[in-house]
Design an enzyme around this catalytic site. Structure first.
Site, PDB file in Angstrom:
ATOM      1  CG  ASP A  80      47.444  12.733   2.850  1.00  0.00           C
ATOM      2  OD1 ASP A  80      48.637  12.772   2.479  1.00  0.00           O
ATOM      3  OD2 ASP A  80      47.090  12.257   3.945  1.00  0.00           O
ATOM      4  CG  ASP A 134      60.782  15.972   4.619  1.00  0.00           C
ATOM      5  OD1 ASP A 134      60.779  14.762   4.341  1.00  0.00           O
ATOM      6  OD2 ASP A 134      61.789  16.568   5.045  1.00  0.00           O
TER       7      ASP A 134
END
Length: 170
Positions: free
Chosen positions: A11, A35
């Site tokens: 991540d 995003d």
């Protein structure tokens, strides 16, 4: 000292680097994929700052604070939508990496993490995108010896990691 290029699986919003790069849309106001994940993790203040930037053109890059992230900065870049490869997509993708690094350098960023820009909903083939990313990062960091310590390519799946492993091995 040469920059260290690394592949990281995981991540991007949890990385302890000076800046992470957001594969943004032209509004810079959040979207899907990486995003959306960056906007959610950074918190509501990010959207406010992004509104003040007035959007971003494909291939360009703009910087904001990192807010609730470990990263001090977020560098937003808008990747090209894949339309077959004959519409300037490779050059625009290289511009994303180049301009993100130039913005980073201008702001004292020494460690930076990139997602695989344009390879998600923008459909840029990962096996074509990875060599462009690695080649451009090597070129720019080589021109600014000592400006960067670490560049991470953050991969979200096996295929992306394999493409970046192959590109780094070239």
């Amino acid at each position: 000292m040469p920059v260290v290029l690394e592949i990281h699986r995981g991540d991007i919003t949890r990385l302890d680097v000076d800046a992470i790069v957001n594969a943004a849309n032209s509004s810079l106001l959040g979207g899907g994929g990486v995003d959306g994940a960056i906007h959610r993790a950074a918190g509501k203040e990010l959207v406010h700052e992004c509104r003040l930037l007035g959007g971003c053109k494909t291939g360009q890059a703009k910087i904001t604070g990192g807010y609730e992230l470990s990263a001090k900065h977020i560098i937003h870049t808008v990747g090209p939508v894949w339309r077959g490869g004959d519409n300037g997509e490779p050059e625009l993708l290289a511009d994303c990496y180049r301009n993100s690094l130039e913005v980073a350098r201008a702001n004292g960023v020494r460690s930076i993490a990139f997602p695989a820009i344009s390879t998600g909903i923008y459909d840029f083939p990962t096996e074509r995108a990875a060599p462009i990313a690695v080649r451009t990062v090597r070129e720019v960091t080589g021109q600014h010896d000592g400006a960067f310590e670490r560049v991470l390519f953050v991969c979200f799946d096996d295929a992306t990691q394999a493409a970046f492993d192959a590109a780094l091995a070239e």
